[in-house]
Design an enzyme around this catalytic site. Sequence first.
Site, mmCIF file in Angstrom:
data_model
loop_
_atom_site.group_PDB
_atom_site.id
_atom_site.type_symbol
_atom_site.label_atom_id
_atom_site.label_comp_id
_atom_site.label_asym_id
_atom_site.label_seq_id
_atom_site.Cartn_x
_atom_site.Cartn_y
_atom_site.Cartn_z
ATOM 1 N N ALA A 164 -32.224 -25.600 -45.353
ATOM 2 C CA ALA A 164 -31.534 -24.307 -45.230
ATOM 3 C C ALA A 164 -32.526 -23.153 -45.146
ATOM 4 C CB ALA A 164 -30.600 -24.118 -46.418
ATOM 5 N N ARG B 289 4.620 4.450 -4.379
ATOM 6 C CA ARG B 289 5.314 4.583 -5.665
ATOM 7 C C ARG B 289 4.599 3.867 -6.812
ATOM 8 N NH1 ARG B 289 10.884 2.902 -2.736
ATOM 9 N NH2 ARG B 289 9.360 2.169 -1.212
ATOM 10 N N ALA C 216 1.382 -4.245 4.954
ATOM 11 C CA ALA C 216 0.484 -3.187 5.397
ATOM 12 C C ALA C 216 0.732 -1.852 4.700
ATOM 13 C CB ALA C 216 0.602 -3.005 6.906
HETATM 14 C C1 UD1 Z 1 12.492 -2.155 2.927
HETATM 15 C C2 UD1 Z 1 13.714 -2.136 3.886
HETATM 16 C C3 UD1 Z 1 14.989 -1.973 3.040
HETATM 17 C C4 UD1 Z 1 15.066 -3.094 2.027
HETATM 18 C C5 UD1 Z 1 13.784 -3.198 1.179
HETATM 19 C C6 UD1 Z 1 13.812 -4.489 0.370
HETATM 20 C C7 UD1 Z 1 13.050 -1.102 6.002
HETATM 21 C C8 UD1 Z 1 13.051 0.108 6.846
HETATM 22 N N1 UD1 Z 1 13.606 -1.026 4.806
HETATM 23 O O1 UD1 Z 1 12.446 -0.900 2.284
HETATM 24 O O2 UD1 Z 1 16.132 -1.998 3.888
HETATM 25 O O3 UD1 Z 1 16.183 -2.872 1.184
HETATM 26 O O4 UD1 Z 1 12.613 -3.254 2.015
HETATM 27 O O5 UD1 Z 1 12.755 -4.540 -0.525
HETATM 28 O O6 UD1 Z 1 12.536 -2.133 6.453
HETATM 29 N N2 UD1 Z 1 5.119 -2.373 5.400
HETATM 30 C C9 UD1 Z 1 4.229 -2.595 6.442
HETATM 31 N N3 UD1 Z 1 4.019 -1.610 7.351
HETATM 32 C C10 UD1 Z 1 4.667 -0.425 7.295
HETATM 33 C C11 UD1 Z 1 5.571 -0.204 6.249
HETATM 34 C C12 UD1 Z 1 5.776 -1.204 5.318
HETATM 35 O O7 UD1 Z 1 3.641 -3.670 6.540
HETATM 36 O O8 UD1 Z 1 4.406 0.403 8.183
HETATM 37 C C13 UD1 Z 1 5.340 -3.443 4.417
HETATM 38 C C14 UD1 Z 1 5.028 -3.044 3.002
HETATM 39 O O9 UD1 Z 1 3.692 -3.375 2.666
HETATM 40 C C15 UD1 Z 1 6.009 -3.878 2.185
HETATM 41 C C16 UD1 Z 1 7.167 -4.081 3.133
HETATM 42 O O10 UD1 Z 1 6.691 -3.789 4.422
HETATM 43 O O11 UD1 Z 1 5.498 -5.131 1.816
HETATM 44 C C17 UD1 Z 1 8.348 -3.170 2.815
HETATM 45 O O12 UD1 Z 1 7.914 -1.840 2.811
HETATM 46 P P1 UD1 Z 1 8.435 -0.772 1.747
HETATM 47 O O13 UD1 Z 1 7.830 0.505 2.043
HETATM 48 O O14 UD1 Z 1 8.353 -1.323 0.389
HETATM 49 O O15 UD1 Z 1 9.971 -0.718 2.224
HETATM 50 P P2 UD1 Z 1 11.215 -0.391 1.323
HETATM 51 O O16 UD1 Z 1 11.357 1.075 1.241
HETATM 52 O O17 UD1 Z 1 11.168 -1.142 0.083
HETATM 53 MG MG MG Z 2 9.745 -2.316 -0.904
#
Ligand code: UD1
Ligand code: MG
Length: 459
Positions: free
Chosen positions: A423, A16, A11
């Site tokens: 041709a 980034r 979600a």
């Molecule tokens: C997250 C983990 C981190 C881990 C890393 C591994 C948490 C708080 N942190 O960080 O410990 O090292 O993944 O890759 O969990 N997403 C949602 N809803 C939200 C927020 C995110 O569905 O409200 C989904 C994103 O689409 C994504 C995943 O969750 O697929 C991870 O979110 P992202 O923001 O990438 O977390 P990281 O900062 O990478």
């Molecule tokens: Mg991530």
Amino acid sequence: MKKKGAIILAAGQGKRMKSKRAKVLHGLAGKPMLFYPVELVKRANIERILVIVGHQAEAVTEALSESPVTTILQDPPLGTGHAVLQAKKALKGFNGTLLILNGDTPLLQDETIRRLWTLHRREKAVLTLLTTSLAKPHGYGRVVRNRDGTLKRIVEEKDATPAERTIREINTGVYLIEKSFLFKALEKVRPNNRQKEYYLTDVIHIAAREGKRLLGFEANPEEVIGINSRADLAAAEGILRKRINNHWMGKGVTLVDPNQTRIDAAVKIGRDSILYPGVTLEGKTEIGEGSVIYSSRIKDSRLGKGVVIKDHCIIEEAKIESGGIIGPFAHLRPGTLIRKGAKVGNFVEIKKSTLGKGSKANHLSYIGNTEVGKGVNIGAGTITCNYDGRKKEKTIIEDKVFIGSDTQLVAPVRIGARSLIAAGATITEDVPPDTLAISRTRQENKEGWVKKNKLRAKR
Ligand code: UD1
Ligand code: MG
């Protein structure tokens, strides 16, 4: 046996990536990134698969329309813990173990998930966390352990102290959690952190505090790259390509230079085929046994056995039967069917047309909306004039026809079997079988004309 379920988090916006498109829809070896975790979970025989969507929910749901998953909306996205909580209602009545993973972690392998599951079951754990150790752990949540080595909690990079940031063991975002514990723990999570988000990772701390059986399992770092930026995407693509190339070499395909060969994940290749440097095989392309392909791009096409594609061809949504020889510099567009042993040479473009068994179009031609029979020879520079500015018309060339060079066939038109087109013809009317068709003014030689006009001297 306990039931197996999975929750895939997809979600988030993926800030980034600096993209208009949802992060999980960015392509990797020809498929959206999100398909990798979905397919991994499918292969693990998990009955219940939930995908949490939010940012660009419609596009993400649409992309998943053919997958056996249920999508659940998280709006607004308030963090990974909040995301998982959205699945609570859908999982009413489900009792078992949940595999939770991120939609942005596409390189995980089946074997790792299998081992994670085995460990979790054998040890009767409440929560098993997949971790890894990285030389550069930047951006990931760090795994904080107690003195005795047991897991204590996870701290996100943004919330970590300088000392915690030096920890190299990271959270991969892959967990097995007993449902009976998960939702109770999530109710206790508060957004007390720098990002004001509900962190799923906080359930680790809760489990540790409550004395639950909590385990960590170390994965190969290459498998657990989380894609957060375009650079991560490129790195993952590189790893995936290497895996795909190794897979095909293992199946008996020669890649003359694997570093210069790009094969999408869904492509299939028969053994003893040879791929020269500069080959790109995209989408759902299938290559038959013993084919030889030089630097060309082939997309969503099917090639039979022993097909040869010479350099610099572009082939899209075409079918080439066994023994076909294409190129160099040929362009086969959607709807092209090249029958057994037919040949297409330099600077020939074919669209929505069939070239019959053993027929040849070797030089400089455009063939569109045309049915070409068997054993036909299409001379250099032949053009089918299939478009009158409003609609496309068909050309039919029956078996064993010979079309002389530099001919225009103005559609709709039919050339009867075994006929010969002289041709330089412009054919606007049907030609019956066994007929010679000529359509050009007769040549006149004016002997001595040049001398008489003294043009010679000037030259
Ligand atoms: C997250 C983990 C981190 C881990 C890393 C591994 C948490 C708080 N942190 O960080 O410990 O090292 O993944 O890759 O969990 N997403 C949602 N809803 C939200 C927020 C995110 O569905 O409200 C989904 C994103 O689409 C994504 C995943 O969750 O697929 C991870 O979110 P992202 O923001 O990438 O977390 P990281 O900062 O990478
Ligand atoms: Mg991530």
